[in-house]
Motif scaffolding. Structure first.
Motif, PDB file in Angstrom:
ATOM      1  N   PHE A 165      14.252   1.103   2.341  1.00  0.00           N
ATOM      2  CA  PHE A 165      13.344   0.823   1.250  1.00  0.00           C
ATOM      3  C   PHE A 165      11.996   0.706   1.711  1.00  0.00           C
ATOM      4  O   PHE A 165      11.691   0.544   2.949  1.00  0.00           O
ATOM      5  CB  PHE A 165      13.765  -0.512   0.688  1.00  0.00           C
ATOM      6  CG  PHE A 165      13.544  -1.693   1.390  1.00  0.00           C
ATOM      7  CD1 PHE A 165      12.492  -2.379   1.470  1.00  0.00           C
ATOM      8  CD2 PHE A 165      14.587  -2.042   2.312  1.00  0.00           C
ATOM      9  CE1 PHE A 165      12.185  -3.515   2.220  1.00  0.00           C
ATOM     10  CE2 PHE A 165      14.523  -3.295   2.764  1.00  0.00           C
ATOM     11  CZ  PHE A 165      13.256  -4.065   3.028  1.00  0.00           C
ATOM     12  N   LEU A 166      11.196   0.590   0.579  1.00  0.00           N
ATOM     13  CA  LEU A 166       9.577   0.517   0.908  1.00  0.00           C
ATOM     14  C   LEU A 166       9.022  -0.436   0.058  1.00  0.00           C
ATOM     15  O   LEU A 166       9.410  -0.352  -1.273  1.00  0.00           O
ATOM     16  CB  LEU A 166       8.832   1.750   0.990  1.00  0.00           C
ATOM     17  CG  LEU A 166       8.909   2.848   1.956  1.00  0.00           C
ATOM     18  CD1 LEU A 166       8.183   4.113   1.991  1.00  0.00           C
ATOM     19  CD2 LEU A 166       8.754   2.384   3.678  1.00  0.00           C
ATOM     20  N   ARG A 167       8.150  -1.249   0.431  1.00  0.00           N
ATOM     21  CA  ARG A 167       7.470  -2.051  -0.698  1.00  0.00           C
ATOM     22  C   ARG A 167       6.077  -1.432  -1.077  1.00  0.00           C
ATOM     23  O   ARG A 167       5.348  -0.902  -0.142  1.00  0.00           O
ATOM     24  CB  ARG A 167       7.118  -3.625   0.135  1.00  0.00           C
ATOM     25  CG  ARG A 167       8.447  -4.315   0.280  1.00  0.00           C
ATOM     26  CD  ARG A 167       7.859  -5.783   0.405  1.00  0.00           C
ATOM     27  NE  ARG A 167       7.208  -5.930   1.830  1.00  0.00           N
ATOM     28  CZ  ARG A 167       6.515  -6.741   2.058  1.00  0.00           C
ATOM     29  NH1 ARG A 167       6.293  -8.037   1.147  1.00  0.00           N
ATOM     30  NH2 ARG A 167       5.779  -6.921   3.277  1.00  0.00           N
ATOM     31  N   VAL A 168       5.762  -1.175  -2.315  1.00  0.00           N
ATOM     32  CA  VAL A 168       4.874  -0.169  -2.494  1.00  0.00           C
ATOM     33  C   VAL A 168       4.081  -1.040  -3.780  1.00  0.00           C
ATOM     34  O   VAL A 168       4.668  -1.444  -4.745  1.00  0.00           O
ATOM     35  CB  VAL A 168       5.467   1.113  -3.178  1.00  0.00           C
ATOM     36  CG1 VAL A 168       4.473   1.993  -4.005  1.00  0.00           C
ATOM     37  CG2 VAL A 168       6.207   1.871  -1.991  1.00  0.00           C
ATOM     38  N   MET A 169       2.753  -0.648  -3.866  1.00  0.00           N
ATOM     39  CA  MET A 169       1.955  -0.978  -5.029  1.00  0.00           C
ATOM     40  C   MET A 169       1.182   0.528  -5.443  1.00  0.00           C
ATOM     41  O   MET A 169       0.856   1.265  -4.707  1.00  0.00           O
ATOM     42  CB  MET A 169       0.795  -1.801  -4.342  1.00  0.00           C
ATOM     43  CG  MET A 169       1.302  -3.161  -4.059  1.00  0.00           C
ATOM     44  SD  MET A 169      -0.234  -4.241  -3.718  1.00  0.00           S
ATOM     45  CE  MET A 169      -0.691  -4.475  -5.315  1.00  0.00           C
ATOM     46  N   TYR A 206       0.553   0.737   5.659  1.00  0.00           N
ATOM     47  CA  TYR A 206       0.201  -0.228   7.045  1.00  0.00           C
ATOM     48  C   TYR A 206       1.669  -0.998   7.413  1.00  0.00           C
ATOM     49  O   TYR A 206       2.589  -0.881   6.516  1.00  0.00           O
ATOM     50  CB  TYR A 206      -0.659  -1.248   6.623  1.00  0.00           C
ATOM     51  CG  TYR A 206      -0.573  -2.422   5.789  1.00  0.00           C
ATOM     52  CD1 TYR A 206       0.437  -3.249   5.726  1.00  0.00           C
ATOM     53  CD2 TYR A 206      -1.630  -2.692   4.738  1.00  0.00           C
ATOM     54  CE1 TYR A 206       0.575  -4.210   4.802  1.00  0.00           C
ATOM     55  CE2 TYR A 206      -1.313  -3.826   4.189  1.00  0.00           C
ATOM     56  CZ  TYR A 206      -0.251  -4.500   3.716  1.00  0.00           C
ATOM     57  OH  TYR A 206      -0.063  -5.545   3.168  1.00  0.00           O
ATOM     58  N   GLY A 207       1.572  -1.298   8.613  1.00  0.00           N
ATOM     59  CA  GLY A 207       2.879  -2.049   9.061  1.00  0.00           C
ATOM     60  C   GLY A 207       2.930  -3.430   8.492  1.00  0.00           C
ATOM     61  O   GLY A 207       4.038  -3.694   7.643  1.00  0.00           O
ATOM     62  N   GLU A 208       1.870  -4.335   8.827  1.00  0.00           N
ATOM     63  CA  GLU A 208       2.022  -5.686   8.207  1.00  0.00           C
ATOM     64  C   GLU A 208       0.781  -6.314   7.811  1.00  0.00           C
ATOM     65  O   GLU A 208      -0.270  -5.741   8.658  1.00  0.00           O
ATOM     66  CB  GLU A 208       2.867  -6.552   9.451  1.00  0.00           C
ATOM     67  CG  GLU A 208       3.116  -7.890   8.836  1.00  0.00           C
ATOM     68  CD  GLU A 208       3.768  -8.901  10.003  1.00  0.00           C
ATOM     69  OE1 GLU A 208       4.018  -8.367  11.014  1.00  0.00           O
ATOM     70  OE2 GLU A 208       4.354 -10.049   9.412  1.00  0.00           O
ATOM     71  N   GLY A 209       0.351  -7.060   7.031  1.00  0.00           N
ATOM     72  CA  GLY A 209      -0.779  -7.677   6.808  1.00  0.00           C
ATOM     73  C   GLY A 209      -0.521  -8.815   5.681  1.00  0.00           C
ATOM     74  O   GLY A 209       0.445  -8.994   5.374  1.00  0.00           O
ATOM     75  N   GLU A 211      -0.433 -11.508   2.799  1.00  0.00           N
ATOM     76  CA  GLU A 211      -0.163 -10.959   1.334  1.00  0.00           C
ATOM     77  C   GLU A 211      -1.479 -11.308   0.624  1.00  0.00           C
ATOM     78  O   GLU A 211      -1.631 -10.244  -0.549  1.00  0.00           O
ATOM     79  CB  GLU A 211       0.900 -11.249   0.658  1.00  0.00           C
ATOM     80  CG  GLU A 211       2.201 -10.917   1.409  1.00  0.00           C
ATOM     81  CD  GLU A 211       3.487 -11.818   0.775  1.00  0.00           C
ATOM     82  OE1 GLU A 211       3.609 -12.384  -0.267  1.00  0.00           O
ATOM     83  OE2 GLU A 211       4.663 -11.748   1.518  1.00  0.00           O
ATOM     84  N   PRO A 215      -3.327  -6.476  -0.483  1.00  0.00           N
ATOM     85  CA  PRO A 215      -2.653  -6.119  -1.652  1.00  0.00           C
ATOM     86  C   PRO A 215      -3.398  -6.795  -2.994  1.00  0.00           C
ATOM     87  O   PRO A 215      -3.087  -6.360  -3.815  1.00  0.00           O
ATOM     88  CB  PRO A 215      -1.068  -7.051  -1.480  1.00  0.00           C
ATOM     89  CG  PRO A 215      -0.996  -7.102   0.112  1.00  0.00           C
ATOM     90  CD  PRO A 215      -2.368  -7.238   0.547  1.00  0.00           C
ATOM     91  N   LEU A 230      -0.592   1.392  -2.121  1.00  0.00           N
ATOM     92  CA  LEU A 230      -0.420   0.649  -0.793  1.00  0.00           C
ATOM     93  C   LEU A 230       1.153   0.851  -0.721  1.00  0.00           C
ATOM     94  O   LEU A 230       1.910   0.624  -1.437  1.00  0.00           O
ATOM     95  CB  LEU A 230      -0.908  -0.692  -0.989  1.00  0.00           C
ATOM     96  CG  LEU A 230      -0.497  -1.745   0.269  1.00  0.00           C
ATOM     97  CD1 LEU A 230      -1.356  -1.150   1.469  1.00  0.00           C
ATOM     98  CD2 LEU A 230      -1.018  -3.152  -0.077  1.00  0.00           C
ATOM     99  N   ALA A 232       3.602  -1.049   2.357  1.00  0.00           N
ATOM    100  CA  ALA A 232       3.738  -1.941   3.330  1.00  0.00           C
ATOM    101  C   ALA A 232       5.210  -1.359   3.925  1.00  0.00           C
ATOM    102  O   ALA A 232       6.266  -1.908   3.761  1.00  0.00           O
ATOM    103  CB  ALA A 232       3.752  -3.321   2.806  1.00  0.00           C
ATOM    104  N   GLY A 234       6.299  -2.277   7.044  1.00  0.00           N
ATOM    105  CA  GLY A 234       6.969  -3.112   8.099  1.00  0.00           C
ATOM    106  C   GLY A 234       6.384  -2.928   9.279  1.00  0.00           C
ATOM    107  O   GLY A 234       6.191  -1.957   9.883  1.00  0.00           O
ATOM    108  N   HIS A 235       6.186  -4.050   9.986  1.00  0.00           N
ATOM    109  CA  HIS A 235       5.807  -3.858  11.531  1.00  0.00           C
ATOM    110  C   HIS A 235       6.468  -3.128  12.238  1.00  0.00           C
ATOM    111  O   HIS A 235       5.978  -2.194  12.879  1.00  0.00           O
ATOM    112  CB  HIS A 235       5.531  -5.541  11.850  1.00  0.00           C
ATOM    113  CG  HIS A 235       4.470  -5.707  13.159  1.00  0.00           C
ATOM    114  ND1 HIS A 235       3.561  -6.410  13.038  1.00  0.00           N
ATOM    115  CD2 HIS A 235       4.355  -4.999  14.305  1.00  0.00           C
ATOM    116  CE1 HIS A 235       2.798  -6.458  14.218  1.00  0.00           C
ATOM    117  NE2 HIS A 235       3.286  -5.425  14.830  1.00  0.00           N
TER     118      HIS A 235
END
Lengths: 271, 271
Positions: A165-169, A206-209, A211, A215, A230, A232, A234-235
């Motif tokens: 899965f991916l976290r997406v905006m 990006y890997g991590e940042g 929130e 975002p 965007l 995210a 994952g690192h």
């Protein structure tokens, strides 16, 4: 076990020397031998993003006695052994490493400081995007590719990196052609926001940042009608391919030694 | 618009005074007026976690001219206006706030420093877990409840907080009874790991934290067979209920003023 026919004994020190920049690694480097002894003869190398207990046990079962890891053993960028000195989990992990007689070398700064940055380069290669690279900056690599929808790009990333899965905006149907790739913890606003604008990026990966930084900027930009997206990643997901790439380099450098790359499972599942 | 029948004019300064600890807020506090004027007469208050452009426009459309937000306007914990001075998004946001004539007050440290911490308390209340509280520490609240499976607890959290997904580590079928709740960016290893062990926690629920710290600790602990689970709720998701709780307080304190709470949509979707 060392391979039959390898020419000479390779020690942990030899491998560390091979992972040192010509003028030495940057001052204050976190690259150091985290466990084991520099004069041990290496029977095999495992390259991995994080030296987890699972990676440690897999290394031992493959007969490798040196782990070259991008990150740390004990849950802190530096000083984890002191910070978590009382932890039972830390103690059990230390004992396991001792019992198995492994060496663990952290290779973080060297691989970020070679040119081009080995971690970012490994990610670009894993994504099959080498031909789209326009510019390699210190914090990010800028790509220009035939525009595709955010949804299609996300699907490509999931398939290439084998991540569930991916976290997406952003609007999945919007086209993205200019992409900025920020591996690791380079997702902070001070790093990403200026490049989002000056490089006219449609999409940042990006890997991590934090929130509350990038975002929230993307949220406001979307509200204003800008085409920004965007992902995210994952690192670990963003830096693992760079360690697979390092394994290739180590294979070429130490042809007599078995070199394995071990990919961990994703940290989180979605419920 | 001010309600008919409200007794006296309330200014922005009056609201700020009401959100100040008896001895003053902590030194170096980030609580300050981010936009607008202290002597403006308040027509209505919106409480929100983050003063996003969407929140700002909703406030104006409801006739409220003061936003009390937990977080910052410009994508950095402090100094965002300087850090992102050249940003077009920042400039458009500034202009929108000016045009709408809004005041934005940041209420971060006050609400964390009242006892019990208003942000954590709001989250515990939103989850309906008040009766399970065993101990309120500065970084976390420790709960003991009849053991339920991680999957069931995750479902409860999603329903109560109206959040579409959770990032979870651990076996969904394992029972969890001792839970530590760490609202906001309190998910770091130095904060969570000692309490995980000393409080014998089965489950940690945190807002946000570095991926290489607590999650990697949980991964190793799971590998060793310990019953540990982690839910990364999201920074906003973990602190929004505390701002709904603050809205209640403001309603009680300023009975003549309309006070609204606005919840934002989740930052990310899952692809």
């Amino acid at each position: 076990m060392r391979k039959e026919g390898s020419s000479m004994s390779v020690t942990v020190q030899d491998v560390m020397d091979g992972l040192t920049l010509p003028g030495g690694n940057p001052s204050g480097t976190v690259d150091e031998l985290l466990a084991g002894h520099a004069d041990s003869v290496v029977t095999g190398i495992v390259a991995a993003f994080m030296p987890t207990l699972s990676v440690i046990e897999q290394a031992a079962s493959r007969g490798a006695n040196l782990i070259v890891a991008h990150e740390m053993l004990y849950y802190a960028h530096q000083g984890g052994e002191q910070i978590h000195a009382g932890s039972r989990i830390l103690l059990e992990k230390q004992q396991r490493i001792d019992t198995l007689g492994l060496a663990v070398y952290r290779c973080h700064d060297y691989w970020h400081h070679v040119e081009p940055d080995g971690i970012t380069e490994g990610l670009i290669q894993a994504l099959g995007w080498e031909s789209h690279v326009r510019e390699r900056l210190s914090a990010a690599t800028i790509l220009e590719m035939p525009p595709a929808t955010l949804e299609k790009i996300a699907g490509h990333i999931k398939a290439r990196l084998d991540t569930p899965f991916l976290r997406v905006m952003g609007n999945p149907a919007r086209l993205c052609g200019r992409i900025g790739v920020f591996a690791g913890f380079r997702g902070g606003g001070q790093t990403v926001i200026p490049l989002f604008e000056s490089e006219h990026l449609d999409l940042v990966l990006y890997g991590e940042g934090f929130e509350w930084e990038t975002p929230e900027y993307v949220r406001d930009a979307l509200h204003l009608g800008y085409n920004k997206a965007l992902i995210a990643l994952g690192h670990a997901e963003s830096e693992e391919p760079g360690m697979a790439f390092l394994a290739e380099r180590l294979r070429a450098h130490f042809p007599g030694l078995p070199v394995h790359y071990i990919k961990e499972k994703p940290l989180f599942t979605i419920l």
